[in-house]
Write a protein that holds these residues in place. Structure first.
Motif, short mmCIF file in Angstrom:
data_model
loop_
_atom_site.label_atom_id
_atom_site.label_comp_id
_atom_site.label_asym_id
_atom_site.label_seq_id
_atom_site.Cartn_x
_atom_site.Cartn_y
_atom_site.Cartn_z
N HIS A 423 0.85 -1.19 0.00
CA HIS A 423 0.00 0.00 0.00
C HIS A 423 0.89 1.24 0.00
N LYS A 428 -3.75 3.57 0.13
CA LYS A 428 -4.25 3.02 -1.14
C LYS A 428 -3.46 1.77 -1.51
N HIS A 430 -1.68 -0.94 -3.80
CA HIS A 430 -0.91 -0.91 -5.05
C HIS A 430 -1.49 -1.92 -6.03
N ARG A 431 -2.52 -1.48 -6.71
CA ARG A 431 -3.24 -2.35 -7.65
C ARG A 431 -2.40 -2.69 -8.87
N TYR A 453 -8.32 1.71 -4.37
CA TYR A 453 -7.32 2.23 -5.32
C TYR A 453 -8.07 3.02 -6.38
N ASN A 463 -0.62 2.84 -7.45
CA ASN A 463 -1.86 3.05 -6.69
C ASN A 463 -3.02 3.56 -7.54
#
Length: 628
Positions: A423, A428, A430-431, A453, A463
């Motif tokens: 994150h 958020k 970390h997609r 995200y 993110n």
């Protein structure tokens, strides 16, 4: 004429029950132990017109429509608005008879409804029959139907007459009618059926065509490509579909719409195809297995939502049911000329997967595979088929569909896994991580604790925030493209391409999609005739099976690419993907709105073998190799 197969064509007007009658007759033939294959022809006009359905039935596997047919049931068009030769579309009342004679084999059988078509309508039919050894049976189907029920039942009378002429008992036909009807309507139809059968049985029969005999080792189901796609989607866990009606995609959309509510799913008919694709992207983002689709120009409108799904890495399955184009084109006729459109629509270095199934079995299998790939690799997958495969019916072993459903959402984190995932300082997720296996960064679902995200169509940081940083751009592009190599490895293990014929052959045929079955029959015919031919059927259109295709082309002296396209799109794709093989690739093209028949492919191969530059007699085009 004695044939080992029955190819029965029922012709009439839109509204004469041609489609439903043919389906029931095909089922009856299937239940009697025969393999069946149907071909449907209908006009592209809302007001209707001449339509026919052809059923090919024999003992043993049928992979294609035949060359012509041997039995015509011509009802005439009882709904013809202007039965006059001077009308814009000619005398539509008689077209179901006159426009079907060119394809009728010598020695064929004709029933026509003399209750609708009089001597003036049929003209010189008797002279044509003498010249072609056709056997005519004019019957007052209209009068018989009205005597026992209603005029619309003349199709039932025609089926009864057909059964009598080919020595087919009525048991399966009556069972199917009893399943579909009840009350007075059933009794009237049964009376019409039996009376027609009895009357024709007592007539003198001048032909020797009879229904073949056969048997199946297990129960069969009659299945179209559209049905198989819908069942594959349901079994893959799809519970959302959105779309806008457009022929021929509407078939699959309608079937899904009928099935989903009973399974807790949702079907949405929206205002246009942009909204349809965008809504499916949103449903998938929210955690549903989602699908949308269209045909031709409708799919063109999906270009922007498709690009959004690629950039946000949102799993999505799209259907593209091809028809003859461009623009409105011929909406009810098949073509394979949307290939480049589907592969390259959307801007930038887009990335997607595309499959081209050949038959109902592959429609089911590859729809399930499409959802698996889409949700495992977070990428749009497109199933590319055509009007032919959408609407033709074939028998399939019922056990083929005995599969476990697959509701898994692929590479999606559970809430228990999210706290251990990376994150940023604001929390958020970390997609879109840079360094991940196979380029796949696990996703979260909105509402999961710690999984928030940003999903943006702009290039983005891990993110999801918008980024124009050059290093990040290179890392994200290369990561997204990395998926395609991993998917190719995955597909290689699934072995979705098909091979037919003599392994040591000097001539090869390459096809994709709905034409593969016709090519397969042509290969068998050629080899039975002393030739040495083999074929490769390609289902993986993107990422392309380069190694397997190169090995096939390298193994032959010449490869003929068979496709329903005027611009050699499939041949162009092969040359683009495989490279320096253009000197071996010639083309057999057809683009008149009708699919190939086996004899047309056989003819092309024989012309190529002769090497004398002859032109095909059929409406096909042979184009020589042109190099790379």
């Amino acid at each position: 004429m004695t044939d080992d197969e029955l190819i029965w064509r029922i012709a009439g007007g839109s509204g004469d029950g041609i489609d439903s009658t043919s389906q029931n007759f095909a089922k009856a033939l299937m239940r009697s132990g025969l393999d069946v294959f149907t071909h449907r022809h209908y006009p592209s006009r809302i007001r209707g017109g001449h339509t026919y359905v052809e059923i090919r039935a024999r003992d043993g596997t049928v992979t294609s429509r035949g060359d012509g047919y041997n039995f015509l049931l011509a009802l005439g068009d009882s709904f013809a608005r202007n039965p006059s030769e001077e009308a814009v579309y000619g005398d539509e009342e008689v077209k179901p008879l006159t426009e079907n004679l060119d394809d009728l084999r010598a020695g064929g059988v004709i029933i026509y409804d003399e209750g609708l078509l009089d001597d003036e309508d049929v003209g010189d039919l008797e002279q044509q029959a003498d010249a072609n050894d056709w056997h005519l049976y004019p019957l007052d189907l209209r009068g018989l139907a009205k005597e026992h029920g209603r005029e619309v039942m003349r199709n039932t009378a025609g089926v009864g007459a057909t059964a009598a002429l080919i020595d087919m008992d009525l048991d399966h036909i009556e069972d199917l009618m009893s399943d579909a009807m009840g009350g007075d309507i059933l009794e009237q139809n049964l009376t019409v059926l039996r009376d027609a059968y009895e009357q024709v049985s007592e007539m003198e029969h001048t032909h020797d065509l009879s229904v073949p005999t056969g048997s199946h080792d297990e129960p069969q189901v009659l299945m179209s490509g559209s049905h198989a796609i819908a069942y594959g989607a349901i079994d893959a866990g799809c519970r959302f579909i959105s779309g806008y009606p457009m022929t021929p995609w509407t078939d699959a959309f309608t079937i899904m719409t009928q099935l989903l509510p009973d399974m807790g799913g949702v079907s949405e008919q929206v205002e246009d195809e942009i909204a349809a694709a965008a809504m499916a992207v949103g449903a998938s983002h929210a955690g549903a297995k989602a699908m949308s689709g269209s045909s031709g120009g409708g799919f063109a409108l999906m270009s922007e939502p498709l690009g959004l799904a690629e950039m946000t890495e949102t799993p999505l399955v799209l259907l593209e049911a091809q028809r003859a184009g461009p623009s409105t084109g011929m909406p009810t006729k098949p073509e394979q000329a949307d290939l480049e459109h589907v592969l390259y629509t959307s801007q930038g270095d887009s990335h997607r997967v595309a499959f081209g199934p050949k038959d109902p079995k592959e429609c089911y299998e590859q729809t399930r595979t499409a959802f698996e790939i889409a949700y495992d690799y977070q990428i749009p997958v497109i199933l590319l088929y055509d009007q032919k495969l959408s609407g033709e019916y074939r028998n399939v072993d019922a056990s083929f569909f005995d599969r476990e459903p697959a509701a898994d959402l692929g590479t999606t984190l559970s809430e228990d896994q999210i706290p251990d995932a990376p994150h940023d300082p604001t929390g958020k997720y970390h997609r879109y991580q840079h360094d991940v296996e196979d380029g796949v960064s696990p996703r979260t679902i909105p509402g999961q604790s710690g999984g928030r995200y940003l999903a943006s169509g702009n290039e983005h940081w891990p993110n999801g925030h918008i980024s124009e940083d050059t290093d990040n751009r290179v890392a994200q592009v290369e990561r997204r493209l990395q998926k395609l190599a991993a998917i190719r490895d995955d597909l290689d293990e699934r072995d979705q391409q098909t091979h037919y014929g003599d392994e040591d052959a000097d001539i090869g045929l390459i096809a994709w999609g709905s034409q593969e079955g016709t090519v397969e029959e042509a290969v068998h015919r050629l080899n039975d005739g002393g030739n040495s031919v083999k074929a490769l059927g390609i289902s993986d259109l993107a990422p392309f099976p380069v190694a397997e295709t190169r090995a096939f082309v390298d193994s032959v002296d010449e490869a003929i690419v068979v496709e329903m396209s005027a611009t050699k799109q499939f041949r162009g794709l092969i040359q683009k993907e495989v490279g320096d093989i253009g000197g071996k690739l010639s083309s057999l093209l057809k683009y008149n709105g009708n699919p190939f028949e086996p004899a047309e492919i056989v003819e092309a191969v024989e012309i190529e073998q002769a090497g004398d530059g002859a032109e095909p007699a059929a409406q096909t085009t042979l184009e020589p190799a042109a190099g790379d």
